[in-house]
Design a protein around this motif. Structure first.
Motif, short mmCIF file in Angstrom:
data_model
loop_
_atom_site.label_atom_id
_atom_site.label_comp_id
_atom_site.label_asym_id
_atom_site.label_seq_id
_atom_site.Cartn_x
_atom_site.Cartn_y
_atom_site.Cartn_z
N GLY A 62 67.91 32.35 -56.96
CA GLY A 62 68.72 33.32 -57.43
C GLY A 62 67.71 34.28 -58.66
N ASP A 101 73.72 25.65 -48.95
CA ASP A 101 74.37 26.79 -48.73
C ASP A 101 73.23 27.96 -48.87
OD1 ASP A 101 73.55 26.47 -51.56
OD2 ASP A 101 75.37 27.59 -52.26
N ARG A 105 73.27 32.86 -49.35
CA ARG A 105 73.17 33.48 -50.50
C ARG A 105 72.47 34.80 -50.30
NH1 ARG A 105 69.66 28.39 -53.09
NH2 ARG A 105 71.34 26.76 -52.85
#
Length: 193
Positions: A62, A101, A105
């Motif tokens: 992120g 996951d 993303r």
């Protein structure tokens, strides 16, 4: 990106990494300063991909590209053993993409938010084309895995007709009857002999 499921994309990425790893492993000690691409040595090419793969874990975690700092000098990227430098970076990026996951993303690249599925396809195409570059530079087998070529062509077809300055050369003209590898390489400005 509907053509490939996340599981298929991860498998293609892993195969592309294995292909490039085999090519790095085959580099003779006296070939690291040989030309791989105009203005790039074999060491430059491998260091480029080490750097690309060091970016993947923080991007997938992120972090925006502006907050990520990866060394840009060859000596730091490759370390004392270029093969180990490559494998360490490759292992880290594969582990990041393989998280449960990860491919759902969004990564924050210089061009803006990008689905992780697009990012892994781009990394797969980069590995595939640069595997050819490295094989050509070191006298290795320049044949590429057909499934990787097909996946990289999906990305190549998304490129602008004049290439992407600083990233991809403009495409070369090839006959429509050319095989998939020749078409792929031409799309990235390379001529398959």
């Amino acid at each position: 990106m509907d053509r490939y499921s996340p599981v298929e994309l991860l498998a293609l990425f892993q195969r592309a990494q294995a292909l490039f790893t085999d090519r790095v492993d085959a580099v003779d000690p006296d070939q690291w300063e040989d030309e791989a691409l105009p203005g790039w040595t074999v060491a430059d090419l491998v260091a480029h991909l080490v750097g690309e793969h060091l970016w993947a874990p923080p991007l997938l975690a992120g972090e925006p590209y502006t907050d990520i700092h990866v060394a840009d000098d060859i000596a730091t990227l490759l370390g004392a053993d270029p093969f180990t430098g490559w494998e360490t970076a490759a292992d880290g990026s594969l582990a990041a993409f393989a998280e449960d996951d990860a491919l759902t993303r969004t990564v924050h690249l210089q061009r803006g938010p990008t689905p992780a599925t697009q990012y892994v396809l781009e990394m797969t195409a980069d590995l595939t084309v640069h595997s050819w570059d490295l094989a050509r530079a070191t006298g290795g087998d320049p044949r590429l895995d057909r499934e990787l070529v097909d996946a990289a062509l999906v990305l190549a077809e998304q490129l602008p007709d004049d290439g992407v300055p600083g990233f991809f050369d403009p495409p070369l003209a090839v006959p429509t009857s050319a095989d998939a590898q020749t078409r792929l390489l031409a799309r990235f400005g390379r001529k398959d002999d």
